[in-house]
Design a protein around this motif. Sequence first.
Motif, mmCIF file in Angstrom:
data_model
loop_
_atom_site.group_PDB
_atom_site.id
_atom_site.type_symbol
_atom_site.label_atom_id
_atom_site.label_comp_id
_atom_site.label_asym_id
_atom_site.label_seq_id
_atom_site.Cartn_x
_atom_site.Cartn_y
_atom_site.Cartn_z
ATOM 1 N N CYS A 153 0.855 -1.190 0.000
ATOM 2 C CA CYS A 153 0.000 0.000 0.000
ATOM 3 C C CYS A 153 0.891 1.239 0.000
ATOM 4 O O CYS A 153 1.687 1.435 0.922
ATOM 5 N N ARG A 154 0.749 2.047 -1.021
ATOM 6 C CA ARG A 154 1.535 3.294 -1.083
ATOM 7 C C ARG A 154 0.832 4.336 -0.213
ATOM 8 O O ARG A 154 0.205 5.271 -0.693
ATOM 9 N N ALA A 155 0.985 4.149 1.074
ATOM 10 C CA ALA A 155 0.215 4.907 2.061
ATOM 11 C C ALA A 155 0.804 6.267 2.380
ATOM 12 O O ALA A 155 0.144 7.089 3.012
ATOM 13 N N LEU A 156 2.049 6.516 1.965
ATOM 14 C CA LEU A 156 2.737 7.746 2.352
ATOM 15 C C LEU A 156 3.093 8.598 1.138
ATOM 16 O O LEU A 156 3.397 8.082 0.057
ATOM 17 N N ARG A 157 3.077 9.891 1.339
ATOM 18 C CA ARG A 157 3.562 10.868 0.374
ATOM 19 C C ARG A 157 4.526 11.792 1.098
ATOM 20 O O ARG A 157 4.397 12.013 2.304
ATOM 21 N N VAL A 158 5.492 12.348 0.367
ATOM 22 C CA VAL A 158 6.438 13.273 0.994
ATOM 23 C C VAL A 158 6.465 14.563 0.194
ATOM 24 O O VAL A 158 6.439 14.553 -1.041
ATOM 25 N N SER A 159 6.516 15.671 0.901
ATOM 26 C CA SER A 159 6.507 16.981 0.273
ATOM 27 C C SER A 159 7.805 17.243 -0.463
ATOM 28 O O SER A 159 8.875 16.759 -0.079
ATOM 29 N N ARG A 188 -5.098 6.847 4.023
ATOM 30 C CA ARG A 188 -6.206 7.248 4.895
ATOM 31 C C ARG A 188 -7.297 6.180 4.923
ATOM 32 O O ARG A 188 -7.955 5.973 5.945
ATOM 33 N N ALA A 189 -7.453 5.481 3.805
ATOM 34 C CA ALA A 189 -8.512 4.473 3.721
ATOM 35 C C ALA A 189 -8.125 3.144 4.352
ATOM 36 O O ALA A 189 -9.000 2.402 4.813
ATOM 37 N N ARG A 190 -6.813 2.833 4.426
ATOM 38 C CA ARG A 190 -6.429 1.464 4.754
ATOM 39 C C ARG A 190 -5.547 1.299 5.989
ATOM 40 O O ARG A 190 -5.364 0.185 6.466
ATOM 41 N N VAL A 191 -4.973 2.375 6.506
ATOM 42 C CA VAL A 191 -3.993 2.245 7.587
ATOM 43 C C VAL A 191 -4.632 1.947 8.938
ATOM 44 O O VAL A 191 -4.077 1.167 9.737
ATOM 45 N N ARG A 192 -5.770 2.536 9.211
ATOM 46 C CA ARG A 192 -6.366 2.440 10.551
ATOM 47 C C ARG A 192 -6.579 0.980 10.955
ATOM 48 O O ARG A 192 -7.125 0.175 10.221
ATOM 49 N N GLY A 193 -6.082 0.657 12.159
ATOM 50 C CA GLY A 193 -6.251 -0.675 12.716
ATOM 51 C C GLY A 193 -5.308 -1.724 12.167
ATOM 52 O O GLY A 193 -5.446 -2.905 12.484
ATOM 53 N N ARG A 194 -4.311 -1.315 11.365
ATOM 54 C CA ARG A 194 -3.417 -2.274 10.731
ATOM 55 C C ARG A 194 -2.002 -2.170 11.287
ATOM 56 O O ARG A 194 -1.558 -1.112 11.746
#
Length: 237
Positions: A153-159, A188-194
């Motif tokens: 999951c490409r869950a992160l972005r960097v400025s 935001r959609a997939r990280v919570r609870g993981r």
Amino acid sequence: MAFAALRAVADLALPRTCAGCAAQPVALCEACSTELRDAMMTVATATRPTPCPEGFPVTWSQTSYDGVVAALLRSFKDAGRADLAPQLGRLLRSALAGLISHDPACAQALHAGQQLLVVPMPSRSSSTRGRGREPTVELTRSAVRATPPLVVCRALRVSDNGRDQAGLGAQDRARNLRGAMRLSGAGRARVRGRVCVVLDDIVTTGSSLVEARATLLSGGATDVVAATVAATRRRGG
């Protein structure tokens, strides 16, 4: 003319010098292949930078950042040698296996039938444009291929704000990255609870992993750990 055009295409498709030493007209010479196999045969270990920044996640690395492995990582990232993804991916996969085998949070999640969310360390968009590719994403996909309990999951972005990390010391790296990462829409959609496992090529000062962990925890991750191909040997001071 046709032969020259064919040769030019072949030069792009088939690297003409060894990625490890540049001394042999092969993609990877026998001496460098042997050193790479030795790195693969070592036992992955937990690693911590010195000094270790506050908030650094549990991290496992396969080998040290030197010799042929360092040369291959540089070639892979900055010289367009995407053909090295399978070899480097095997090193990262071994470090990942060591982490999962020893980390209680990973073991508990898998025992409960949950998948681990594998998060590649993000690159600045300017770096991606310059390279025309995202090496860490390629490395991550190679490392977790055909492993159903692990989901990329490409869950992160960097400025793009801030300086390039290369050449910066520990304190400057930490300041440069502070607040620079954010969750992507997928994050935001997939990280919570993981349980999230961040994958990267190298751990140097640990600043990037600290920022990644903080961002994922802020998005509701229950735990954040990490694995890398290599770790830089550093002395305190």
